[in-house]
Design a protein around this motif. Structure first.
Motif, short mmCIF file in Angstrom:
data_model
loop_
_atom_site.label_atom_id
_atom_site.label_comp_id
_atom_site.label_asym_id
_atom_site.label_seq_id
_atom_site.Cartn_x
_atom_site.Cartn_y
_atom_site.Cartn_z
N MET A 144 0.78 -1.06 -0.04
CA MET A 144 0.01 -0.11 0.02
C MET A 144 0.86 1.33 0.02
SD MET A 144 -3.16 1.08 2.91
CE MET A 144 -4.15 -0.27 2.51
N THR A 145 0.55 2.21 -0.76
CA THR A 145 1.40 3.40 -0.96
C THR A 145 0.96 4.42 0.16
OG1 THR A 145 1.51 2.96 -3.27
CG2 THR A 145 1.86 5.29 -2.52
N PRO A 146 1.65 4.99 0.88
CA PRO A 146 1.32 6.03 1.67
C PRO A 146 0.45 7.09 1.35
CG PRO A 146 3.75 5.72 1.87
CD PRO A 146 3.38 4.95 0.77
N ILE A 147 -0.34 7.92 1.88
CA ILE A 147 -1.33 9.03 1.40
C ILE A 147 -0.75 10.15 1.87
CG2 ILE A 147 -3.52 9.82 1.56
CD1 ILE A 147 -4.63 7.04 1.68
N LYS A 148 -0.27 11.17 1.03
CA LYS A 148 0.21 12.33 1.47
C LYS A 148 -0.91 13.65 1.24
CE LYS A 148 4.15 12.39 -1.07
NZ LYS A 148 5.42 12.82 -1.56
N ARG A 149 -0.63 14.63 1.89
CA ARG A 149 -1.58 15.67 1.66
C ARG A 149 -0.82 17.02 1.73
NH1 ARG A 149 -2.84 14.68 7.30
NH2 ARG A 149 -2.45 16.75 8.47
N VAL A 150 -1.41 18.03 0.94
CA VAL A 150 -0.51 19.16 0.99
C VAL A 150 -0.36 19.91 2.44
CG1 VAL A 150 -0.34 21.53 -0.23
CG2 VAL A 150 -1.29 19.52 -1.31
N ASN A 151 0.75 20.48 2.62
CA ASN A 151 0.85 21.12 3.70
C ASN A 151 0.96 22.67 3.57
OD1 ASN A 151 1.52 21.74 6.57
ND2 ASN A 151 3.75 21.85 6.11
N PHE A 152 -0.28 23.28 3.69
CA PHE A 152 -0.29 24.78 3.54
C PHE A 152 0.27 25.57 4.68
CE2 PHE A 152 -4.35 22.57 1.51
CZ PHE A 152 -3.70 23.08 0.27
N PHE A 153 0.83 26.65 4.05
CA PHE A 153 1.35 27.75 4.99
C PHE A 153 1.33 28.98 4.38
CE2 PHE A 153 4.80 25.50 2.64
CZ PHE A 153 5.70 26.98 2.19
N THR A 154 1.23 30.05 5.09
CA THR A 154 1.41 31.61 4.55
C THR A 154 2.49 31.78 3.75
OG1 THR A 154 0.19 32.12 6.61
CG2 THR A 154 1.33 33.92 5.33
N GLY A 155 2.36 32.35 2.52
CA GLY A 155 3.48 32.68 1.68
C GLY A 155 3.76 31.69 0.74
N GLN A 156 3.17 30.56 0.77
CA GLN A 156 3.43 29.37 -0.07
C GLN A 156 3.04 29.69 -1.45
OE1 GLN A 156 1.58 25.72 1.03
NE2 GLN A 156 2.69 24.40 -0.40
N LEU A 157 3.76 29.45 -2.47
CA LEU A 157 3.23 29.82 -3.78
C LEU A 157 2.81 28.49 -4.47
CD1 LEU A 157 3.41 31.26 -6.44
CD2 LEU A 157 5.66 30.32 -6.92
N LEU A 158 1.53 28.28 -4.63
CA LEU A 158 0.58 27.19 -5.26
C LEU A 158 0.34 27.35 -6.60
CD1 LEU A 158 -2.08 27.34 -2.46
CD2 LEU A 158 -0.10 25.89 -2.37
N GLY A 159 0.47 26.00 -7.30
CA GLY A 159 0.32 26.02 -8.59
C GLY A 159 -0.75 24.80 -8.75
N ALA A 160 -1.21 24.66 -10.14
CA ALA A 160 -2.39 23.39 -10.43
C ALA A 160 -1.94 22.26 -9.90
CB ALA A 160 -2.53 23.54 -11.81
N ALA A 161 -0.68 21.77 -9.83
CA ALA A 161 -0.29 20.46 -9.21
C ALA A 161 -0.83 20.54 -7.78
CB ALA A 161 1.26 20.23 -9.40
#
Length: 127
Positions: free
Chosen positions: A1-18
């Motif tokens: 089974m593959t580990p499930i990862k989630r995005v770790n949001f933080f102030t100032g983070q540059l986010l893209g479509a990915a």
């Protein structure tokens, strides 16, 4: 089974479509795992199957309803569906399959003239 990862949001983070896609993938994977592990595959509601009248061979009619497939995807049939039978077979296997369809095209800022529109939504369904 593959580990499930989630995005770790933080102030100032540059986010893209990915990053947004990864966020959706995380929640969808958790829901599929929940459906498989705790619910199992099968009909949740509706999806009554009957033989319709019509031509000599008749047709198969499926009422609206919902189910979970073996991958944990939720299948929702919003309108009754029918399929003409080619013969008067003694038994017929009726299956639903999860589908996705891109919809709601919007203009895209790009230098490629072939990519002026992109779908902004994905419609989930079944066939």
């Amino acid at each position: 089974m593959t580990p499930i990862k989630r995005v770790n949001f933080f102030t100032g983070q540059l986010l893209g479509a990915a990053d947004f896609q990864a966020e959706q993938d995380y929640h969808r994977a958790k829901l599929r795992l929940h459906n498989r592990a705790l619910r199992g595959a099968g009909v949740a509601q509706g999806l009554q199957v009957s033989v319709g009248k019509g031509d000599a061979a008749g047709s198969i009619v499926v009422t609206p309803g919902s189910a979970v497939d073996r991958n944990g995807e939720l299948l929702i049939l919003c309108e009754a569906g029918s399929l003409a039978l080619k013969s008067t077979a003694a038994a017929v296997l009726v299956c639903l399959r999860y589908t996705e369809r891109p919809t709601d095209a919007v203009p895209v800022v790009t230098t490629n003239p072939d990519e002026t529109l992109q779908p902004s939504r994905i419609e989930e369904g079944c066939e």
